[in-house]
Write a protein that holds these residues in place. Structure first.
Motif, PDB file in Angstrom:
ATOM      1  N   VAL A 121      -7.007   7.246 -17.210  1.00 17.70           N
ATOM      2  CA  VAL A 121      -7.175   6.351 -16.061  1.00 17.70           C
ATOM      3  C   VAL A 121      -6.649   7.046 -14.811  1.00 17.70           C
ATOM      4  N   PRO A 122      -7.188   6.703 -13.636  1.00 16.77           N
ATOM      5  CA  PRO A 122      -6.729   7.334 -12.391  1.00 16.77           C
ATOM      6  C   PRO A 122      -5.352   6.825 -11.970  1.00 16.77           C
ATOM      7  N   LEU A 123      -4.473   7.731 -11.630  1.00 16.77           N
ATOM      8  CA  LEU A 123      -3.119   7.360 -11.209  1.00 16.77           C
ATOM      9  C   LEU A 123      -3.107   6.481  -9.954  1.00 16.77           C
ATOM     10  N   PRO A 124      -3.913   6.782  -8.905  1.00 12.21           N
ATOM     11  CA  PRO A 124      -3.881   5.917  -7.711  1.00 12.21           C
ATOM     12  C   PRO A 124      -4.212   4.465  -8.017  1.00 12.21           C
ATOM     13  N   ALA A 125      -5.211   4.221  -8.870  1.00 17.08           N
ATOM     14  CA  ALA A 125      -5.588   2.838  -9.207  1.00 17.08           C
ATOM     15  C   ALA A 125      -4.461   2.154  -9.963  1.00 17.08           C
ATOM     16  N   TRP A 126      -3.824   2.868 -10.880  1.00 19.38           N
ATOM     17  CA  TRP A 126      -2.696   2.299 -11.630  1.00 19.38           C
ATOM     18  C   TRP A 126      -1.536   1.975 -10.694  1.00 19.38           C
ATOM     19  N   ALA A 127      -1.263   2.875  -9.745  1.00 22.97           N
ATOM     20  CA  ALA A 127      -0.178   2.645  -8.793  1.00 22.97           C
ATOM     21  C   ALA A 127      -0.472   1.435  -7.902  1.00 22.97           C
ATOM     22  N   ASP A 128      -1.741   1.267  -7.504  1.00 22.88           N
ATOM     23  CA  ASP A 128      -2.114   0.100  -6.695  1.00 22.88           C
ATOM     24  C   ASP A 128      -1.855  -1.201  -7.448  1.00 22.88           C
ATOM     25  N   ALA A 129      -2.183  -1.198  -8.727  1.00 24.53           N
ATOM     26  CA  ALA A 129      -1.973  -2.408  -9.530  1.00 24.53           C
ATOM     27  C   ALA A 129      -0.491  -2.724  -9.685  1.00 24.53           C
ATOM     28  N   LEU A 130       0.329  -1.701  -9.758  1.00 25.65           N
ATOM     29  CA  LEU A 130       1.761  -1.902 -10.031  1.00 25.65           C
ATOM     30  C   LEU A 130       2.594  -2.094  -8.763  1.00 25.65           C
ATOM     31  N   VAL A 190       7.679  -7.741   0.885  1.00 27.86           N
ATOM     32  CA  VAL A 190       6.782  -6.587   0.706  1.00 27.86           C
ATOM     33  C   VAL A 190       5.766  -6.873  -0.394  1.00 27.86           C
ATOM     34  N   ALA A 191       6.214  -7.461  -1.492  1.00 27.62           N
ATOM     35  CA  ALA A 191       5.305  -7.783  -2.598  1.00 27.62           C
ATOM     36  C   ALA A 191       4.213  -8.756  -2.140  1.00 27.62           C
ATOM     37  N   VAL A 192       4.621  -9.781  -1.376  1.00 27.93           N
ATOM     38  CA  VAL A 192       3.650 -10.755  -0.860  1.00 27.93           C
ATOM     39  C   VAL A 192       2.668 -10.074   0.092  1.00 27.93           C
ATOM     40  N   LEU A 193       3.179  -9.186   0.943  1.00 32.02           N
ATOM     41  CA  LEU A 193       2.331  -8.470   1.891  1.00 32.02           C
ATOM     42  C   LEU A 193       1.285  -7.620   1.176  1.00 32.02           C
ATOM     43  N   VAL A 194       1.696  -6.897   0.162  1.00 33.91           N
ATOM     44  CA  VAL A 194       0.770  -6.018  -0.563  1.00 33.91           C
ATOM     45  C   VAL A 194      -0.308  -6.833  -1.274  1.00 33.91           C
ATOM     46  N   ILE A 195       0.089  -7.937  -1.897  1.00 35.72           N
ATOM     47  CA  ILE A 195      -0.896  -8.778  -2.593  1.00 35.72           C
ATOM     48  C   ILE A 195      -1.908  -9.345  -1.602  1.00 35.72           C
ATOM     49  N   TRP A 196      -1.408  -9.827  -0.448  1.00 36.19           N
ATOM     50  CA  TRP A 196      -2.313 -10.381   0.568  1.00 36.19           C
ATOM     51  C   TRP A 196      -3.257  -9.314   1.115  1.00 36.19           C
ATOM     52  N   ALA A 197      -2.702  -8.164   1.489  1.00 37.54           N
ATOM     53  CA  ALA A 197      -3.516  -7.095   2.069  1.00 37.54           C
ATOM     54  C   ALA A 197      -4.537  -6.569   1.067  1.00 37.54           C
ATOM     55  N   ASP A 198      -4.153  -6.507  -0.190  1.00 37.11           N
ATOM     56  CA  ASP A 198      -5.073  -6.025  -1.220  1.00 37.11           C
ATOM     57  C   ASP A 198      -6.253  -6.972  -1.384  1.00 37.11           C
ATOM     58  N   ARG A 199      -5.993  -8.267  -1.302  1.00 38.98           N
ATOM     59  CA  ARG A 199      -7.069  -9.253  -1.388  1.00 38.98           C
ATOM     60  C   ARG A 199      -7.935  -9.241  -0.123  1.00 38.98           C
ATOM     61  N   ARG A 200      -7.269  -9.125   1.011  1.00 37.48           N
ATOM     62  CA  ARG A 200      -7.981  -9.218   2.293  1.00 37.48           C
ATOM     63  C   ARG A 200      -8.811  -7.977   2.589  1.00 37.48           C
TER      64      ARG A 200
END
Length: 379
Positions: A121-130, A190-200
């Motif tokens: 699996v690609p490391l960047p995608a895994w890092a984005d999920a985590l 920060v966690a809330v920001l990342v989740i929101w930005a990832d969805r948006r």
């Protein structure tokens, strides 16, 4: 008059059943790891990955991260372990506190890279999920510093001041800014920001992780400036403040360059895994596998029953057709046999008639010959 304050635990180690030592610092770290893996697994599945992949990679990332975090702390605060009067063995006592987030992320990334290669699996995608899970893990882990009465700021009379009572390692009892709490709350944001930005914005190719790094560094900079514990200084600022600035700039630069070179997000994060559906905002959601399997089984059963009925009908039709064909053949055979017998009878009848006519003709000739002979005698 005594001001309001946040009390500190009287001790950081508790005996479980009077035998097993349960250290508050280690307990917070463990809970943080589980939360990060849990949330990361949900986000990974929503992106189309297989359940369990995040945990499999974390088996590599977590140990590397702990080692890296400890190394960074020991190297940057070497005077606590290798100066005169200190015991260097204490450098291995990780349960007493002391993990540098910069070393933890750097070494953890190495372990994650190994784990991702083993799973394909690609490391960047895994890092984005985590990424948001890591922020929450830090928020929880900072409460371990509360158990150890460490990471506090300047003295204050605010109602949320932290009351330090320990005198270990040169601590002075008093009321201080609870910087551990500030950082914990910042990490939740920060966690809330990342989740929101990832969805948006549908962040991909490591940009969600880079956003987490940049946002964390922004908070770490001003929180670090409030701390009063011993640290190395350069040009009037603490080492971790300089580190925050450098890492923040690198994270922002990565976001900009990555967005230009590889816009959007990965369509496939784990080869061979089924893709999930997406909601109205474009965020992937997990399918109800059980319901899908049941529907599939029902459809397969109905299709099989229909096929069996069709097969039975064709078999019955074939048998009926075969019976009709056999009957027709039998009728034709009987007819042919009758015709053959009739022809033979007619042939025998014709033969008998011919023989009779021949016999009659012979008798007539003989009679005429006798009459002629009798006339000759009379003459």
């Amino acid at each position: 008059m005594e001001i309001a304050y946040i009390p500190s635990p009287s001790r950081g180690v508790y005996e479980l059943f009077g035998v097993i030592p349960l250290r508050g610092y280690a307990f917070c770290i463990i809970i943080g790891v589980f939360v990060a893996v849990w949330l990361g697994n949900k986000r990974w599945i929503a992106r189309g990955g297989r359940p369990g992949t995040v945990a499999d990679v974390a088996v590599w990332a977590v140990p590397f991260g702990l080692v890296g975090g400890r190394l960074y702390h020991v190297i940057t605060d070497y005077q606590l372990y290798f100066s005169e009067g200190q015991d260097w063995v204490d450098a291995f006592k990780i349960w007493e506190g002391g993990l540098g987030i910069w070393g933890a992320i750097a070494f953890g990334a190495v372990g994650a890279w190994i784990g991702c290669r083993s799973r394909g699996v690609p490391l960047p995608a895994w890092a984005d999920a985590l990424a948001p899970g890591i922020a929450l893990a830090q928020a929880i882990g900072r409460w371990g510093n509360w158990f150890n009465q460490e990471l506090y700021g300047r003295e204050t009379d605010l109602p949320w001041a932290l009351h330090i009572t320990s005198t270990t390692d040169g601590r002075v009892p008093g009321y201080y800014h609870p910087t551990f709490l500030y950082e914990s709350l910042w990490c939740i944001g920060v966690a809330v920001l990342v989740i929101w930005a990832d969805r948006r914005f549908k962040l991909g190719h490591g940009r969600a992780f880079a956003l987490y790094v940049a946002a964390y560094c922004a908070g770490r900079f001003w929180i670090e400036a409030m701390r009063v514990d011993e640290a190395h200084h350069f040009l009037g600022m603490r080492l971790n403040e300089w580190t925050s600035i450098v890492v923040f700039l690198l994270a922002v630069l990565y976001i900009v360059l990555s967005a230009r070179r590889r816009p959007g997000r990965e369509e496939v994060v784990e080869p061979g895994a089924s893709d999930g559906d997406t909601d109205d905002d474009g965020a992937a959601v997990k399918l109800d596998k059980k319901s899908e399997d049941e529907d599939s089984e029902t459809k397969d059963s109905e299709a099989k029953d229909l096929e069996d009925k069709k097969s039975d009908a064709e078999t019955s039709e074939a048998k009926t057709s075969g019976a009709k064909t056999s009957k027709a053949k039998t009728s034709e055979a009987v007819k042919s046999e009758d015709e053959k017998e009739t022809a033979e009878a007619d042939s025998e009848s014709g033969s008998g008639s011919a023989e009779s006519e021949t016999a009659d003709s012979s008798s007539s000739v003989e009679a005429k010959d006798e009459e002629a002979e009798s006339a000759a005698k009379k003459a």
